[in-house]
Design a protein around this motif. Structure first.
Motif, short mmCIF file in Angstrom:
data_model
loop_
_atom_site.label_atom_id
_atom_site.label_comp_id
_atom_site.label_asym_id
_atom_site.label_seq_id
_atom_site.Cartn_x
_atom_site.Cartn_y
_atom_site.Cartn_z
N THR A 1 0.83 -1.21 0.00
CA THR A 1 0.00 0.00 0.00
C THR A 1 0.86 1.25 0.00
OG1 THR A 1 -1.76 -1.18 1.17
CG2 THR A 1 -1.83 1.23 1.24
N LYS A 2 1.93 1.26 0.81
CA LYS A 2 2.85 2.41 0.84
C LYS A 2 3.48 2.63 -0.53
CE LYS A 2 4.05 2.14 5.72
NZ LYS A 2 5.09 1.79 6.70
N GLY B 1 1.41 6.55 -6.90
CA GLY B 1 0.27 7.39 -7.29
C GLY B 1 0.46 8.85 -6.93
N ASP B 2 1.48 9.14 -6.13
CA ASP B 2 1.78 10.51 -5.74
C ASP B 2 2.11 11.35 -6.97
OD1 ASP B 2 2.32 12.68 -4.18
OD2 ASP B 2 4.15 11.89 -3.27
N ASN C 1 0.87 4.02 -2.93
CA ASN C 1 0.62 5.44 -2.66
C ASN C 1 1.76 6.31 -3.17
OD1 ASN C 1 -1.82 4.88 -1.46
ND2 ASN C 1 -1.01 4.88 0.62
N ASP D 1 -2.71 -6.96 -5.25
CA ASP D 1 -1.96 -5.73 -4.99
C ASP D 1 -0.51 -5.83 -5.48
OD1 ASP D 1 -4.21 -4.64 -3.89
OD2 ASP D 1 -3.59 -4.96 -1.81
#
Length: 179
Positions: free
Chosen positions: A22-23, A29-30, A26, A82
């Motif tokens: 997840t990190k 996607g930043d 993210n 994921d």
């Protein structure tokens, strides 16, 4: 039967892997600028997480019976989905490489990073010995320039003629007739 402690430990490991994925997702996607080395490092982390995940899945198979495994199977599948982050990372790396090539190649071939001074046009005064040099330069800079209209070419020709050569100008303002 397996102990509740073993399943809890496996679930904690699964949660840890999921958290790391997840990190990374993210961070990808930043909206900040990504660099190839940063993305490559993230891709290496994903590869290590995939290895950990495979070991975790094998531990689930060894530790749980069919009924217990069925209960955690959807959570395992979610982590596996994921882990497809690898595809996004590789795509981003390839896009950055393509962008870098498309930006650098035109600049290298055109010398866009150097601002050259404007080339002044030679003038022609009608002297025969100056004609070849004038004609060559005028053809290279003006006549063969497809971005100029015939009227613009005629304007440059008229501006380059001096003295006796100025008398040669045509009355009908036809560039091709003048050359």
């Amino acid at each position: 039967m397996t102990s509740e402690t073993e399943i809890t430990t496996l679930n904690c490991k699964r949660g840890n892997i999921k958290s790391q994925i997840t990190k990374l997702a993210n961070a990808l996607g930043d909206k900040t600028e990504h660099s190839i080395p940063k993305l490559q490092a993230q891709l290496d982390i994903v590869s290590k997480l995939q290895e950990k995940f495979e070991l975790l899945r094998n531990d689930y198979y060894k530790t749980t019976n069919q009924t217990e495994f069925t209960e955690v199977e959807s959570a395992i599948d979610s982590v596996e989905d994921d882990l497809n982050l690898e595809v996004n990372l590789k795509t981003s790396i390839n896009q950055l490489k393509c962008n870098a090539e498309s930006v650098s190649l035109p600049n290298q071939s055109k010398g866009a990073s150097i601002k050259l001074p404007t080339i002044p046009l030679l003038t022609f005064c009608g002297r025969f010995e100056e004609w070849n040099l004038f004609k060559t330069q005028f053809n290279d800079l003006i006549n063969e320039n497809s971005q100029l209209s015939d009227n613009e070419k005629l304007h440059y020709l008229r501006g380059s003629l001096k003295g006796e050569a100025k008398i040669i100008e045509t009355a009908d303002d036809d560039f091709f007739f003048a050359i």
